[in-house]
Enzyme design. Structure first.
Site, short mmCIF file in Angstrom:
data_model
loop_
_atom_site.label_atom_id
_atom_site.label_comp_id
_atom_site.label_asym_id
_atom_site.label_seq_id
_atom_site.Cartn_x
_atom_site.Cartn_y
_atom_site.Cartn_z
N CYS A 1 50.98 -24.66 16.11
CA CYS A 1 50.82 -23.25 15.76
C CYS A 1 50.07 -22.51 16.87
O CYS A 1 48.88 -22.76 17.07
CB CYS A 1 50.04 -23.15 14.44
SG CYS A 1 49.40 -21.52 14.06
N CYS B 1 46.80 -20.81 15.80
CA CYS B 1 45.68 -21.75 15.59
C CYS B 1 45.00 -22.06 16.92
O CYS B 1 43.77 -22.12 17.00
CB CYS B 1 46.16 -23.03 14.94
SG CYS B 1 46.77 -22.83 13.25
#
Length: 138
Positions: A50, A53
Site C-alpha cells: 500500500c 501506508c
C-alpha cells in the site's frame, strides 16, 4: 514518552487487543492507546503493498516520538495481502468497532471506543496526526 509497539495480524489480533485495550489493567494504565491498521509488507521487503501506508507510517512514528508526556501503546494491525483486504467481508471492515474503509487508518482508543480517527486520506499529515495524538487532553 515511551511507545510500546505490538504487531498483530488477523489471527492474533483479538488476543493483543483484549490485553492492551480491553483488560481492566489496560483501562487504568494511563497510556495513550493507538491502533494503526496497515497493509502487509511485500515479501522480502520492508515496504507495504500500500503506497499510502509507506508514506504515512514514518510520519506517524516521527510524531509519536515527538510527543511529550504520557506513554503510549501502538497496536499495528496488518490487514493482509491485497486480495484479503479487498474482500468486502474482511473482518475489520465489518467489525462495528473499527469499520475500516481504507489503510492506513490510525485510531485513538479511549473508554472502550474509537475517540479519534485518521483515514487513509489524512494519516500522513503531521498536523492531523499531532491533533489525534493530543486529543482527549493527554
Amino acid at each position: 514518552m515511551t511507545v510500546e509497539k505490538v504487531d498483530a495480524g488477523l489471527s492474533d489480533f483479538d488476543a493483543h487487543f483484549d490485553r492492551l485495550f480491553a483488560s481492566p489493567d489496560a483501562a487504568s494504565d494511563g497510556k495513550v492507546k493507538l491502533l494503526l491498521f496497515l497493509a502487509d509488507r511485500k515479501p522480502g521487503s520492508s515496504l507495504s503493498w500500500c503506497p499510502d501506508c509507506n508514506v504515512a507510517e514514518p510520519v506517524i512514528y516521527e510524531r509519536l516520538e515527538a510527543l511529550e508526556g504520557k506513554d503510549a501503546v501502538l497496536l499495528r494491525a496488518y490487514v493482509g495481502d491485497k486480495p484479503t483486504w479487498r474482500d468486502p467481508a474482511h473482518p475489520w471492515r465489518v467489525d462495528p468497532r473499527f469499520g475500516l474503509k481504507g489503510v492506513p487508518t490510525l485510531i485513538r482508543w479511549e473508554d472502550g471506543a474509537a475517540a479519534a480517527r485518521l483515514g487513509d486520506d489524512e494519516a500522513h499529515l503531521k498536523d492531523k496526526v499531532d491533533a489525534l495524538l493530543c486529543a482527549g487532553g493527554n
